[in-house]
Motif scaffolding. Structure first.
Motif, PDB file in Angstrom:
ATOM      1  N   ARG A 219       0.901  -1.435  -0.033  1.00  0.00           N
ATOM      2  CA  ARG A 219       0.184   0.044  -0.031  1.00  0.00           C
ATOM      3  C   ARG A 219       0.811   1.273  -0.016  1.00  0.00           C
ATOM      4  N   ILE A 221       3.843   1.425  -1.212  1.00  0.00           N
ATOM      5  CA  ILE A 221       4.390   1.707  -2.473  1.00  0.00           C
ATOM      6  C   ILE A 221       3.551   2.251  -3.525  1.00  0.00           C
ATOM      7  N   THR A 224       3.112   5.961  -2.852  1.00  0.00           N
ATOM      8  CA  THR A 224       4.261   6.591  -3.309  1.00  0.00           C
ATOM      9  C   THR A 224       4.388   6.660  -4.818  1.00  0.00           C
ATOM     10  N   ILE A 225       4.484   5.783  -5.657  1.00  0.00           N
ATOM     11  CA  ILE A 225       4.382   5.835  -7.149  1.00  0.00           C
ATOM     12  C   ILE A 225       3.406   6.150  -7.761  1.00  0.00           C
ATOM     13  N   GLN A 227       0.771   4.039  -8.871  1.00  0.00           N
ATOM     14  CA  GLN A 227       0.421   3.127  -9.645  1.00  0.00           C
ATOM     15  C   GLN A 227      -0.032   1.800  -8.856  1.00  0.00           C
ATOM     16  N   LEU A 229       0.674  -2.267  -8.471  1.00  0.00           N
ATOM     17  CA  LEU A 229       1.615  -3.138  -8.785  1.00  0.00           C
ATOM     18  C   LEU A 229       1.511  -4.193  -9.602  1.00  0.00           C
ATOM     19  N   PRO A 230       2.293  -4.974 -10.073  1.00  0.00           N
ATOM     20  CA  PRO A 230       2.136  -6.033 -10.916  1.00  0.00           C
ATOM     21  C   PRO A 230       1.648  -7.430 -10.105  1.00  0.00           C
TER      22      PRO A 230
ATOM     23  N   PHE B 115      13.867   4.643   0.024  1.00  0.00           N
ATOM     24  CA  PHE B 115      12.783   4.766  -0.907  1.00  0.00           C
ATOM     25  C   PHE B 115      11.853   3.247  -1.128  1.00  0.00           C
ATOM     26  N   CYS B 116      10.504   3.863  -1.082  1.00  0.00           N
ATOM     27  CA  CYS B 116       9.687   2.537  -1.262  1.00  0.00           C
ATOM     28  C   CYS B 116       9.237   2.785  -2.707  1.00  0.00           C
ATOM     29  N   GLY B 117       9.494   1.981  -3.304  1.00  0.00           N
ATOM     30  CA  GLY B 117       9.240   2.038  -4.790  1.00  0.00           C
ATOM     31  C   GLY B 117       9.440   0.477  -5.583  1.00  0.00           C
ATOM     32  N   LEU B 118       8.688   0.575  -6.615  1.00  0.00           N
ATOM     33  CA  LEU B 118       8.637  -0.744  -7.323  1.00  0.00           C
ATOM     34  C   LEU B 118      10.110  -1.230  -7.799  1.00  0.00           C
TER      35      LEU B 118
END
Lengths: 270, 265
Positions: A219, A221, A224-225, A227, A229-230, B115-118
């Protein structure tokens, strides 16, 4: 019975429902020993007792530090009440059980986390028990196996929770310098500060099929981005593909893989 | 030392102020001949962490710090001081280099968190932090870490395994941001102020707990009011500690560091 399986109202006791695939399964078909759904192969979470049953040789487990108790260093409101309630509910004193055991006759130190206890979160007692277990393994020249299952830091213990990451990692460095073997077994779920410390430090890192493994929460992530997630993001298989674990393992084969790995590190079967 | 007591939340705001001095500001004031070195030799150069070699009172040192920007453009370039795995790997590379050449290491901590990211997950954020914790515990040169702004969780700790830890008077150091903490425990990020109170995140709290070793004074409203005043105090502490730590033999240094973290929690 496992907490993740819901019993449908009728007919009583004969059928259970898998929370993963939603299938209703005839109880006799269900693999209760390993807690794996026969339909979707979902490896449901195991409590410490069950994990011991399927991992260590019968009667070989000797527990360490069973009496370490949680202290409320931040004076966090109602924290100890919560701990006491969980003690009663789970029969555990904290989110990890440590000790010495034999796995197919191979001696090892073992630590098993239990997600039923405040989501397996790591406070001072969890970190201390794991550190002491590692230190004992170093002193006794034994391999250590840690089964991780944790949401990460124990929020109620604030900065002390963070320092457990440092403490456990430092103890593992000494164990490693002593030439001893560390196998981490990542089970569902392994996230946050546990992922960012001992979970990822194994000489050999195994993960159970389908386990959720990651650093940040899904959640967080997504926020943050901004979008979606896959599919399959942060699963054991995802980590395998990205090169961060050695092997995805079916729970039924885990004990044999552990014992063979220990034997190879002793210079083969004697 | 500022006279009026600030609340934890006021400190959070000071620590996050856009014009709060950054790692590079202190590096430029404290060290001579700073040469920035780049890249983790594996994937890329993470601009949220700066590092390099310099001298401090004629002693060669390695300097590493999390770097925030001063405006939106800079912050985008620096990813708001939130490192990716390659940032931690760059830091570890430079630290191993310091060990090889027997240089003390000085780290500046200033990050909301890793950083929290894909992509951070794909490249192993957890593994990168874990590896730093493990390796720093056994690095055979003195390490001093200074928390200058935000010390956010594991992302801060990855530069925070040290023989001595200093913290600025109005800096914060915590398991999670107060907003994140309030979200997890009370499902309401708006209770961040309340969270800041219960979390015990101030330099004064952490000094009492034995998590940090020294508090470095700031002007009344924060370091931005007079960075030279702060740098001067920092310099004095560094002089004292580096001299002392460099005298210790390596085994003693490592043993003392292990026991420090062993006792801390």
């Amino acid at each position: 019975m496992n907490i993740e399986l819901k019993k449908p109202s009728i007919p009583e006791g004969l059928w259970i429902k898998c929370i993963s695939c939603n299938d209703t399964i005839y109880r006799d078909d269900y693999d209760e020993k390993f807690n794996i759904c026969p339909n979707c192969n979902k490896h449901h979470r195991l409590d410490v007792t069950r994990r011991l049953e399927i991992t260590v040789d019968k009667g070989s487990f000797k527990e360490y530090d069973a009496d370490l108790k949680t202290v409320n260093k931040l004076n966090f409101p109602k924290y100890i009440d919560k701990i006491e309630l969980l003690e009663e509910k789970t029969g555990l004193k904290e989110a990890v059980v440590t000790g010495e055991c034999k796995i197919n006759k191979n001696k090892a130190v073992i630590a098993i986390m239990d997600s039923r206890f405040l989501m397996g979160s790591m406070g001072s007692v969890v970190g201390e028990k794991i550190t002491r277990a590692i230190e004992k393994a170093t002193a006794k020249k034994l391999p250590i196996i840690i089964f991780t299952a944790s949401g990460g830091a124990r929020m109620q213990e604030g900065i002390f929770s963070l320092m457990q990451m440092a403490k456990t990692s430092a103890a593992l460095k000494r164990h490693s310098n002593a030439g001893q073997l560390y196998i981490s077994v990542l089970t569902d779920p392994t996230t946050g500060g546990v992922t960012a410390s001992f979970a990822m430090l194994g000489d050999i890192i195994l993960a159970e099929t389908g386990a959720l493994i990651g650093f940040a929460g899904r959640r967080v992530i997504e926020q943050t981005i901004n979008q979606q997630l896959p599919e399959g993001f942060q699963t054991a298989e995802f980590l395998l593909e990205h090169g961060f674990i050695d092997k995805v393992v079916n729970r039924r084969e885990l004990k044999d893989i552990l014992s063979k790995t220990i034997e190879i590190h002793k210079g083969g079967k004697r | 030392m500022s006279k009026l007591k600030k609340t934890p939340w006021e400190k959070v705001c000071i620590a996050r102020k856009a014009d709060r001095p950054t790692s590079l500001d202190y590096i430029n004031l404290l060290f001579n001949d700073f040469i920035e070195l780049h890249g983790d030799r594996n994937y890329k150069d993470d601009k949220a962490i700066v590092g390099g070699i310099a001298t401090f009172n004629n002693i060669p040192v390695t300097v590493i710090g999390q770097q925030k920007g001063r405006n939106t453009k800079e912050n985008i370039e620096r990813n708001f001081g939130m490192p990716h795995p390659e940032g931690y790997r760059k830091a570890l590379r430079l630290m191993k280099q310091a060990e090889k050449f027997n240089r003390p290491i000085i780290c500046f901590i200033d990050t909301p968190g890793a950083f929290c990211g894909l992509e951070a997950e794909e490249r192993g954020q957890g593994e990168a932090i874990a590896k730093n914790l493990m390796e720093l515990s056994d690095l055979k040169v003195p390490i001093i870490s200074i928390i200058i702004g935000e010390g956010g969780s594991g992302g801060a700790l990855a530069l925070g395994i040290a023989d001595k830890i200093f913290m600025l008077e109005h800096a914060i150091y915590s398991i999670l941001s107060p907003e994140g903490f309030a979200t997890i425990l009370w499902k309401d990020s708006k209770r961040a102020k309340e969270a800041a109170n219960v979390m015990k995140i101030t330099a004064q709290n952490l000094y009492k707990f034995g998590i940090i070793d020294e508090i470095i004074s700031e002007p009344e409203e924060g370091a931005h009011e007079d960075i030279e005043f702060v740098a001067e105090r920092m310099k004095k502490q560094l002089q004292k500690e580096i001299k002392h730590l460099m005298k210790q033999n390596k085994n003693q240094l490592i043993k003392t560091r292990y026991e420090k973290y062993r006792k801390m929690a």
